[in-house]
Design a protein around this motif. Structure first.
Motif, PDB file in Angstrom:
ATOM      1  N   THR A 144      -1.897   5.704   4.149  1.00  0.00           N
ATOM      2  CA  THR A 144      -2.386   6.554   3.364  1.00  0.00           C
ATOM      3  C   THR A 144      -1.987   8.077   3.572  1.00  0.00           C
ATOM      4  O   THR A 144      -1.981   9.090   2.551  1.00  0.00           O
ATOM      5  N   ARG A 165     -12.390   8.548  -4.474  1.00  0.00           N
ATOM      6  CA  ARG A 165     -11.496   9.560  -4.039  1.00  0.00           C
ATOM      7  C   ARG A 165     -10.504  10.189  -4.652  1.00  0.00           C
ATOM      8  O   ARG A 165     -10.102  11.221  -4.526  1.00  0.00           O
ATOM      9  N   THR A 175     -13.872   4.995   6.867  1.00  0.00           N
ATOM     10  CA  THR A 175     -13.685   3.813   6.103  1.00  0.00           C
ATOM     11  C   THR A 175     -14.515   2.741   6.714  1.00  0.00           C
ATOM     12  O   THR A 175     -15.450   1.996   6.187  1.00  0.00           O
ATOM     13  N   LEU A 203      -9.623   1.446 -11.214  1.00  0.00           N
ATOM     14  CA  LEU A 203     -10.099   1.374  -9.811  1.00  0.00           C
ATOM     15  C   LEU A 203     -11.538   0.640  -9.790  1.00  0.00           C
ATOM     16  O   LEU A 203     -11.812  -0.373  -9.112  1.00  0.00           O
ATOM     17  N   PHE A 214      -4.239  -0.821  -3.838  1.00  0.00           N
ATOM     18  CA  PHE A 214      -5.063  -0.406  -2.768  1.00  0.00           C
ATOM     19  C   PHE A 214      -6.221  -1.169  -2.240  1.00  0.00           C
ATOM     20  O   PHE A 214      -6.417  -1.642  -0.887  1.00  0.00           O
ATOM     21  N   PRO A 215      -7.312  -1.301  -2.856  1.00  0.00           N
ATOM     22  CA  PRO A 215      -8.802  -1.989  -2.868  1.00  0.00           C
ATOM     23  C   PRO A 215      -8.304  -3.423  -2.154  1.00  0.00           C
ATOM     24  O   PRO A 215      -8.830  -3.861  -1.314  1.00  0.00           O
ATOM     25  N   THR A 233     -12.349   4.251  -3.517  1.00  0.00           N
ATOM     26  CA  THR A 233     -11.318   4.617  -4.000  1.00  0.00           C
ATOM     27  C   THR A 233     -11.061   5.458  -5.369  1.00  0.00           C
ATOM     28  O   THR A 233     -10.577   6.483  -5.333  1.00  0.00           O
ATOM     29  N   SER A 269     -14.688  -0.828  -1.836  1.00  0.00           N
ATOM     30  CA  SER A 269     -13.380  -0.272  -1.732  1.00  0.00           C
ATOM     31  C   SER A 269     -12.898   0.231  -3.169  1.00  0.00           C
ATOM     32  O   SER A 269     -12.188   1.328  -3.158  1.00  0.00           O
ATOM     33  N   THR A 283       0.835  -1.145   0.021  1.00  0.00           N
ATOM     34  CA  THR A 283       0.060   0.038   0.029  1.00  0.00           C
ATOM     35  C   THR A 283       0.765   1.317  -0.085  1.00  0.00           C
ATOM     36  O   THR A 283       0.407   2.457  -0.936  1.00  0.00           O
TER      37      THR A 283
END
Length: 513
Positions: free
Chosen positions: A149, A407, A384, A68, A122-123, A404, A400, A25
């Motif tokens: 993060t 985001r 989260t 994503l 990341f997810p 993400t 997620s 991550t």
């Protein structure tokens, strides 16, 4: 109906598994910012203009944004662990390709591939961490992700600048290679015994095509809009129209498609919808702070990129200390209260910056950043947890990935809007201040007489002072606006409904079409 048992998988070494997932991550988030400060050096070495070098950032962001939303579908198709290993492996390989690139077109192409393969990382890290932590300790897993993060974007520019100054720009990509290999080997070794279900889902070709077209063009518009003077550019106008039509068509298609590539029905859940809105808007505002502060410090306060990074860095200190404690004890309190505390503290920090002037010193800037770190520590983990609270484990990856994506898109909007608003407000204040610098103003005439009269060099000097003050006032305006936004976001949090951390024997709510 019988309760669903906790399906937590315990790896042979929890420490190694968590370390490898956290490092993956960190590597992925770090890479989204580490190249920014090296752009002038890369442009010079490859013989291109600084404007062309921005495609190094844009190509990564566009392909990352496209990948994503596909994470949920890909994880169901090939499995969560295999998707993670494949993503990290290909991300590592394309990092090597970026490092050996000998021309700008090569580097842009490899960065695009790197951004695409970074999308699911990341997810999937978040999903796999939640899979190895019991339900009651979900907060600890999310706190770890939150800490990474926050810290990685701070470390990125500082690390990138240091590597570029002391070694050479390819090493900002080569450092991913040992980390990526370590993460792949350890995560596979630790989690290969975990059951991983897959399904042969049909490919939603139309959905993918609309997603690529809409998101890809939107990201290009956001990245290049400021330089192209927005809608004064025919290219920007055309790309915006095509993007809007494609995205509207995408939403309609996904809501009616039997096997959609993105499950938009997740937004039927109140906690997911309002938790995601709060997270996306708060992260966008947080991202805006990290854009405008270093720019102001470097351009108008005379800071180098390293010192601007050091002035911003204290905001990562307290999250390192507080995040594990918040994760450990969060289940004992209302997460809406923790998120509200976060927004209040960050909002106050924005109001404190709104009172800065051109004489503010390094310590004052760093102290406000340190104070804001308290709010950052309380922000990501509660938000989260809230948006994931009603979802079962099979939905975590797609939820997620979608959040993400929003985001990241929100951060792109924040980046473009920050620069646009900052410059527009500065132009307004410059015009207002300049009205007082005229031969009809006795004070202006007196000042000019003291410095040697209305010579060209003196007028230029005065204009520089006016410009510096106008950007200071614009910076104050923007921080005041961000402070107000954080207080408004508190209302979104209290629309959600607890409990947010459930006992392992509780049955989660499955949200389906």
């Amino acid at each position: 109906m019988a309760a669903i048992k906790d399906t937590t998988y315990t790896p042979p070494s929890m420490v190694l598994a968590v370390l490898a997932l956290a490092m993956a991550t960190f590597m992925q988030v770090l890479d989204s910012t580490i190249a920014n400060v090296a752009l002038p050096t890369i442009a010079g070495n490859l013989g291109v203009s600084s404007e062309q070098s921005t495609w190094i950032i844009t190509s990564f962001a566009v392909c990352n944004a496209i990948a994503l939303p596909l994470t949920g579908w890909l994880s169901r198709r090939i499995g969560q662990l295999r998707l993670f290993i494949l993503s990290v492996s290909l991300f590592t390989f394309t990092s090597f390709l970026c490092g050996i690139a000998t021309s700008m077109p090569e580097l842009i192409a490899f960065r695009a591939l790197q951004g695409f393969f970074a999308g699911p990382m990341f997810p999937m890290c978040q999903t796999l961490l939640l899979a190895i932590f019991p339900s009651v300790k979900r907060g600890a897993a999310l706190a770890l992700i939150s800490m990474v993060t926050v810290v990685a974007p701070i470390v990125g520019p500082i690390t990138g600048g240091w590597i570029t100054d002391n070694y050479s720009w390819p090493w900002i990509f080569f450092i991913n290679i040992p980390i990526g290999i370590f993460c792949c080997l350890v995560v596979w070794q630790q989690l290969k015994g975990r059951a991983d279900t897959t399904a042969k889902l049909p490919v939603d070709i139309i959905g993918i095509a609309l997603l690529v077209l809409g998101v890809g063009l939107l990201q290009v518009v956001l990245d290049l809009g400021n330089n192209a003077d927005w809608f004064e550019s025919t290219n920007i106008v055309v790309m915006t129209i095509i993007s809007v039509i494609a995205l509207i068509s995408f939403v309609i298609w996904e809501l009616t498609e039997k096997n959609p590539i993105v499950n938009l029905y997740l937004f039927k859940d109140r906690n997911y919808a309002f938790g995601t809105i709060a997270l996306v808007l708060s992260y966008s505002a947080f991202f805006a702070i990290n854009i405008i502060l270093p720019q102001w410090l470097q351009i108008y306060m005379g800071y180098t990129s390293i010192w601007a990074g050091l002035a911003a860095a204290p905001m990562g200190i307290l999250p390192l200390i507080l995040s594990p404690l918040i994760g450990k004890y969060a289940h004992k309190t209302d997460l809406r209260l923790l998120a509200s505390i976060s927004f209040v503290i960050i909002g106050i920090s924005c109001f404190l910056r709104a009172n800065f002037n051109t004489f503010v010193d390094f310590a004052s800037v760093a102290e406000v950043q340190l104070f804001m770190g308290i709010g950052i520590a309380f922000m990501f983990m509660p938000l989260t947890t809230i948006f994931l609270s009603n979802l079962d484990h099979d939905q975590v990856a797609e939820a997620s990935g979608l959040t993400t994506f929003l985001r990241v898109l929100g951060a792109s909007f924040a980046s473009s809007l920050t620069t646009w608003i900052w410059n527009r407000r500065a132009d307004y204040h410059h015009a207002t201040l300049a009205e007082h610098v005229s031969l009809q103003n006795p004070g202006a005439v007196e000042y000019l007489d003291k410095i040697g009269g209305a010579t060209q060099s003196n007028l230029y000097s005065i204009n520089s002072i006016v410009e510096k003050q106008s950007y200071m006032m614009s910076t104050n305006d923007y921080f005041y606006m961000l402070g107000c936004l954080f207080f408004v976001l508190i209302g979104f949090i209290w629309v959600t409904k607890g409990p947010f951390i459930k006992d392992s024997s509780a049955k989660p709510t499955a949200i389906k079409k």
